[in-house]
Design an enzyme around this catalytic site. Sequence first.
Site, mmCIF file in Angstrom:
data_model
loop_
_atom_site.group_PDB
_atom_site.id
_atom_site.type_symbol
_atom_site.label_atom_id
_atom_site.label_comp_id
_atom_site.label_asym_id
_atom_site.label_seq_id
_atom_site.Cartn_x
_atom_site.Cartn_y
_atom_site.Cartn_z
ATOM 1 N N LEU A 85 0.861 -1.181 0.000
ATOM 2 C CA LEU A 85 0.000 0.000 0.000
ATOM 3 C C LEU A 85 0.901 1.235 0.000
ATOM 4 C CD1 LEU A 85 -2.983 -0.431 2.508
ATOM 5 C CD2 LEU A 85 -3.110 -0.081 0.041
ATOM 6 N N ASP A 86 0.619 2.190 -0.880
ATOM 7 C CA ASP A 86 1.392 3.432 -0.911
ATOM 8 C C ASP A 86 1.261 4.174 0.418
ATOM 9 O OD1 ASP A 86 2.110 2.933 -3.532
ATOM 10 O OD2 ASP A 86 0.451 4.096 -4.368
ATOM 11 N N PRO A 87 2.246 5.015 0.762
ATOM 12 C CA PRO A 87 2.152 5.785 2.007
ATOM 13 C C PRO A 87 0.875 6.630 2.107
ATOM 14 C CG PRO A 87 4.382 5.888 1.160
ATOM 15 C CD PRO A 87 3.566 5.181 0.116
ATOM 16 N N ALA A 89 -1.983 5.847 0.964
ATOM 17 C CA ALA A 89 -3.155 4.970 1.033
ATOM 18 C C ALA A 89 -3.324 4.412 2.435
ATOM 19 C CB ALA A 89 -3.021 3.832 0.025
#
EC number: 5.4.99.25
Length: 343
Positions: A85-87, A89
């Site tokens: 998961l991207d930061p 997100a």
Amino acid sequence: MQDEISSPSSDEAPQAPRGEARRHDGPPRNGRRPQRGRPRHDRPKKNDVSGWVVLDKGVGITSTQAVAIVKRLFNAKKAGHAGTLDPLASGILPIALGEATKTVPFVMDGRKAYRFEVSWGVETDTDDAEGKPVATSDERPTREAVEAALPNFVGEIEQVPPRFSAIKIQGERAYDLARDGEVVELVARRVQIDHLSVIEHSGDRTVIAAECGKGTYVRALARDLGRLLGCHGHVSALRRTRVGPFEEANACSVEALEESTEAQLKPVETALDEVPAVAVSRDMGLRLMRGQPVILRGQDAPMEGKAYATCGGVLVAVGDVERGELVPHRVFHLGGTAPQPRN
């Protein structure tokens, strides 16, 4: 918390003569740096803990940082996650501990669900709010226009991943090349999107729910949707609500995990919810743990495909059933209740 540094004892290094400066930089003459922190033999022993933690990751930390937090709280020997998961997100980040890391591929291959916000009028180089604008528009879509465009992205489609992604190009991550200013040309990949629907809509933004398969980039979906509508767009908020068998109802925050780790630990076989299970005898369990196939008997035994075996209620192996025979691909060692191979 930093490691404690013990006080000097009677065999501490002699003081430097008065008038001489002590060296604090560079290695000592013998080429070995002094040991820092707690001596290795004094460090706490790591735990043989196995299972899944369904973490509700907050905005602002990376998936790697989240894994490190969980690993520290359990003092676990081994940990990994099932899907980055991207930061920016938030949402479901399944984290595997110990023997559960062997079941990560089953979770990675599972269906995923997202809820994301698209901000209209600006396309960025990262396809999210962190990037620099690369295209703008004064046009704004109506809810009806967005809903009419969504079916173009449902089913098996061709999708070009974002330039800032973890995909490798000749051994280099695409995001590293993009950050260095190199022109990154990514090839379109086939991905499966099962469902898209509008949840909320205002003039400048639309919130969309999505269900999709492995390898789908929500950021790319927002980018392509904006291009199709002629107004450009980027993801301004993203939350993952499901990964395989793990849903929001199963998830816990870091704060809840700090209060009680054991209450949040789920069995290793939770990742195998969609895989048939078969109970085997102790002798069969020992054969499987040695990597040897066993013949499955009984009316309910699966005849083909993936299956996992338990012995006395303990997960022993997962593999493929071929002509009524279970061929193990992964074996598990989950403590004293599991059958132990004899030497």
